[in-house]
Write a protein that holds these residues in place. Structure first.
Motif, PDB file in Angstrom:
ATOM      1  N   SER A   1       1.189  -1.030  -0.126  1.00 27.36           N
ATOM      2  CA  SER A   1      -0.494  -0.454  -0.006  1.00 27.36           C
ATOM      3  C   SER A   1       0.916   1.171  -0.097  1.00 27.36           C
ATOM      4  CB  SER A   1      -1.050   0.570   1.353  1.00 27.36           C
ATOM      5  OG  SER A   1      -0.205  -0.455   2.336  1.00 27.36           O
ATOM      6  N   ASP A   2       2.217   1.226   0.385  1.00 27.56           N
ATOM      7  CA  ASP A   2       3.500   2.532   0.524  1.00 27.56           C
ATOM      8  C   ASP A   2       3.650   3.145  -0.854  1.00 27.56           C
ATOM      9  OD1 ASP A   2       5.032   0.194   0.421  1.00 27.56           O
ATOM     10  OD2 ASP A   2       5.933   1.336   2.668  1.00 27.56           O
ATOM     11  N   GLU A   3       3.279   1.760  -1.999  1.00 24.87           N
ATOM     12  CA  GLU A   3       4.313   2.207  -3.292  1.00 24.87           C
ATOM     13  C   GLU A   3       3.351   2.358  -3.904  1.00 24.87           C
ATOM     14  OE1 GLU A   3       5.268  -2.041  -4.299  1.00 24.87           O
ATOM     15  OE2 GLU A   3       6.248  -2.141  -2.510  1.00 24.87           O
ATOM     16  N   GLY A   4       2.230   3.316  -4.181  1.00 28.61           N
ATOM     17  CA  GLY A   4       1.565   4.380  -5.065  1.00 28.61           C
ATOM     18  C   GLY A   4       1.008   5.531  -4.439  1.00 28.61           C
ATOM     19  N   PRO A   5       0.119   6.102  -5.423  1.00 29.57           N
ATOM     20  CA  PRO A   5      -0.225   5.574  -6.504  1.00 29.57           C
ATOM     21  C   PRO A   5       1.359   5.571  -7.344  1.00 29.57           C
ATOM     22  CG  PRO A   5      -0.479   8.117  -5.832  1.00 29.57           C
ATOM     23  CD  PRO A   5       0.052   7.636  -4.233  1.00 29.57           C
ATOM     24  N   GLN A   6       0.972   4.994  -8.532  1.00 29.18           N
ATOM     25  CA  GLN A   6       1.624   5.640  -9.707  1.00 29.18           C
ATOM     26  C   GLN A   6       2.385   6.630 -10.214  1.00 29.18           C
ATOM     27  OE1 GLN A   6       2.367   2.279 -11.837  1.00 29.18           O
ATOM     28  NE2 GLN A   6       3.057   0.469 -11.464  1.00 29.18           N
ATOM     29  N   HIS A   7       3.800   7.505 -10.293  1.00 28.79           N
ATOM     30  CA  HIS A   7       3.328   8.327 -11.102  1.00 28.79           C
ATOM     31  C   HIS A   7       4.625   8.476 -11.809  1.00 28.79           C
ATOM     32  CE1 HIS A   7       5.760   8.746  -7.106  1.00 28.79           C
ATOM     33  NE2 HIS A   7       6.299   9.545  -7.390  1.00 28.79           N
ATOM     34  N   ARG A   8       4.890   9.471 -12.310  1.00 26.05           N
ATOM     35  CA  ARG A   8       6.063   9.213 -13.138  1.00 26.05           C
ATOM     36  C   ARG A   8       6.246  10.613 -12.731  1.00 26.05           C
ATOM     37  NH1 ARG A   8       6.802   9.247 -18.650  1.00 26.05           N
ATOM     38  NH2 ARG A   8       4.608   8.132 -19.292  1.00 26.05           N
ATOM     39  N   VAL A   9       8.171  10.394 -12.785  1.00 22.66           N
ATOM     40  CA  VAL A   9       9.542  11.228 -11.991  1.00 22.66           C
ATOM     41  C   VAL A   9      10.417  11.465 -13.165  1.00 22.66           C
ATOM     42  CG1 VAL A   9      10.812  11.589 -10.643  1.00 22.66           C
ATOM     43  CG2 VAL A   9       9.102  10.345  -9.728  1.00 22.66           C
ATOM     44  N   GLU A  10      10.733  13.284 -13.292  1.00 30.24           N
ATOM     45  CA  GLU A  10      11.916  13.322 -13.995  1.00 30.24           C
ATOM     46  C   GLU A  10      12.701  13.364 -13.144  1.00 30.24           C
ATOM     47  OE1 GLU A  10      12.838  16.936 -17.335  1.00 30.24           O
ATOM     48  OE2 GLU A  10      10.980  17.288 -15.880  1.00 30.24           O
ATOM     49  N   ILE A  11      13.697  12.527 -13.374  1.00 34.97           N
ATOM     50  CA  ILE A  11      15.672  12.905 -13.088  1.00 34.97           C
ATOM     51  C   ILE A  11      16.294  13.809 -13.948  1.00 34.97           C
ATOM     52  CG2 ILE A  11      17.588  11.779 -12.159  1.00 34.97           C
ATOM     53  CD1 ILE A  11      14.906  10.623 -10.746  1.00 34.97           C
ATOM     54  N   SER A  12      16.479  14.900 -13.693  1.00 39.76           N
ATOM     55  CA  SER A  12      16.838  16.416 -14.636  1.00 39.76           C
ATOM     56  C   SER A  12      18.405  16.690 -14.311  1.00 39.76           C
ATOM     57  CB  SER A  12      15.814  17.557 -14.553  1.00 39.76           C
ATOM     58  OG  SER A  12      16.077  17.849 -12.651  1.00 39.76           O
ATOM     59  N   ARG A  13      18.703  16.193 -13.211  1.00 41.06           N
ATOM     60  CA  ARG A  13      19.862  16.480 -13.101  1.00 41.06           C
ATOM     61  C   ARG A  13      20.961  15.006 -13.122  1.00 41.06           C
ATOM     62  NH1 ARG A  13      17.199  19.381  -8.638  1.00 41.06           N
ATOM     63  NH2 ARG A  13      17.059  17.601  -7.194  1.00 41.06           N
ATOM     64  N   TYR A 184       9.863   9.269   5.303  1.00 41.31           N
ATOM     65  CA  TYR A 184       8.616   8.615   5.212  1.00 41.31           C
ATOM     66  C   TYR A 184       7.555   8.388   5.560  1.00 41.31           C
ATOM     67  CZ  TYR A 184       6.299   4.012   4.729  1.00 41.31           C
ATOM     68  OH  TYR A 184       5.135   2.964   4.794  1.00 41.31           O
ATOM     69  N   ALA A 185       6.830   8.712   3.907  1.00 37.93           N
ATOM     70  CA  ALA A 185       5.311   8.827   4.252  1.00 37.93           C
ATOM     71  C   ALA A 185       4.490   7.493   3.320  1.00 37.93           C
ATOM     72  CB  ALA A 185       4.290   9.741   2.838  1.00 37.93           C
ATOM     73  N   PRO A 186       3.147   7.334   4.284  1.00 32.70           N
ATOM     74  CA  PRO A 186       2.775   5.870   4.316  1.00 32.70           C
ATOM     75  C   PRO A 186       2.405   5.595   2.693  1.00 32.70           C
ATOM     76  CG  PRO A 186       0.737   7.558   5.046  1.00 32.70           C
ATOM     77  CD  PRO A 186       2.339   8.048   5.052  1.00 32.70           C
ATOM     78  N   ASP A 187       2.305   7.044   1.706  1.00 34.24           N
ATOM     79  CA  ASP A 187       2.434   7.027   0.543  1.00 34.24           C
ATOM     80  C   ASP A 187       2.894   7.709  -0.847  1.00 34.24           C
ATOM     81  OD1 ASP A 187      -0.177   9.085   0.140  1.00 34.24           O
ATOM     82  OD2 ASP A 187      -1.468   7.424   0.387  1.00 34.24           O
ATOM     83  N   TYR A 188       3.162   8.564  -1.734  1.00 29.40           N
ATOM     84  CA  TYR A 188       3.531   8.787  -2.804  1.00 29.40           C
ATOM     85  C   TYR A 188       2.857   9.831  -3.491  1.00 29.40           C
ATOM     86  CZ  TYR A 188       7.522   5.573  -3.910  1.00 29.40           C
ATOM     87  OH  TYR A 188       8.237   4.675  -4.060  1.00 29.40           O
ATOM     88  N   SER A 189       1.698  10.448  -2.241  1.00 32.64           N
ATOM     89  CA  SER A 189       0.570  11.557  -2.394  1.00 32.64           C
ATOM     90  C   SER A 189       1.534  12.382  -2.057  1.00 32.64           C
ATOM     91  CB  SER A 189      -0.488  11.860  -1.737  1.00 32.64           C
ATOM     92  OG  SER A 189      -1.424  10.091  -2.191  1.00 32.64           O
ATOM     93  N   GLY A 190       1.652  13.161  -2.605  1.00 34.37           N
ATOM     94  CA  GLY A 190       2.378  14.907  -2.327  1.00 34.37           C
ATOM     95  C   GLY A 190       4.156  14.640  -2.694  1.00 34.37           C
ATOM     96  N   SER A 191       4.630  12.952  -2.930  1.00 32.70           N
ATOM     97  CA  SER A 191       5.756  13.562  -2.947  1.00 32.70           C
ATOM     98  C   SER A 191       6.660  14.015  -4.739  1.00 32.70           C
ATOM     99  CB  SER A 191       6.171  11.951  -3.547  1.00 32.70           C
ATOM    100  OG  SER A 191       5.630  11.376  -2.310  1.00 32.70           O
TER     101      SER A 191
END
Length: 248
Positions: A1-13, A184-191
């Motif tokens: 449950s702490d592995e979502g929601p799936q989201h796109r991340v840009e590695i820019s550096r 640590y956060a319980p999910d990726y909301s707001g990450s």
């Protein structure tokens, strides 16, 4: 449950990541140079084999309760210890070293893969790629969730004992859990949607990634997460470093 929601991340550096987890000899050089106090306790596997880790006196990165050589990954290292190491290394070399963010860590661990493991969708050949909990542990750990194969190591393995991933990195999965910079956060909301670490004003624990010699296949996946207090020290927990690079 702490592995979502799936989201796109840009590695820019641009960044560089250590090919290996920080070893006993590397961490010892830091301790000797700085005079940092070596704690006299570390959490280790409980004697009653109930699957828990309990704090035991007399254990530290020199002697975590099992045999280590200078080229084994340093264990019994807290997040605060790891941060102090990166500060020392930065001052010694003139480069900026730090812990990886979760996004950087997973990008590096996946090495271009989108499957559960960088080597495939299932753990069938996992013992060829990772040092985890498997039949090499023998009957002493019958309560563990173990893989039905043998990687040849009961506890830690010397750094680089298993093949590197497609980015040239060893032991991203297995051997020891690795500290990251993130709260640590319980999910990726707001990450963050970039490579920045997730930080909060009340950061009680930091994210660890990668699993360890004591982890079953479920926790050796690229997406698996865990967390510990910044002061926690375990015989299955270490770190690796990132070096910041110029974007030119």
């Amino acid at each position: 449950s702490d592995e979502g929601p799936q989201h796109r991340v840009e590695i820019s550096r641009n960044f560089a990541m250590g090919k290996f987890e920080v070893t006993v000899s590397q961490y010892e050089a830091f301790v000797r140079a700085t005079g940092r106090t070596v704690p006299t306790s570390c959490a280790a596997e409980s004697a009653d084999k109930d699957g828990n880790w309990v704090t035991k006196t007399g254990l530290n990165f020199y002697k975590p309760g099992f045999s280590q050589t200078p080229v084994h990954p340093a264990t019994c290292v807290s997040w605060s210890d790891a941060k102090a190491y990166t500060k020392w290394l930065s001052g010694k070399t003139g480069f900026t070293y730090r812990l990886a963010s979760e996004s950087e860590w997973e990008y590096a661990a996946r090495a271009g893969s989108d499957t559960a493991y960088p080597f495939g969708r299932n753990f069938r050949d996992g013992c060829k790629h990772t040092n985890g909990a498997d039949r090499s542990a023998g009957s002493k750990r019958e309560h563990w969730l173990t893989a039905n194969c043998r990687d040849g190591f009961e506890t830690t393995a010397p750094a680089g004992s298993f093949p590197a991933n497609r980015f040239g990195l060893h032991d991203m999965l297995g051997n020891v859990w690795e500290w990251t910079e993130d709260c640590y956060a319980p999910d990726y909301s707001g990450s963050p949607r970039n490579e920045d670490a997730h930080r909060t004003s009340t950061c009680r624990s930091r994210v660890t990634r990668g699993g360890s010699w004591a982890s079953g296949p479920d926790m050796l996946r690229s997406a698996a997460r865990s967390a510990d207090a910044v002061s926690a020290r375990y015989d299955m927990l270490g770190f690796r470093v990132v070096r910041e690079l110029s974007d030119n």
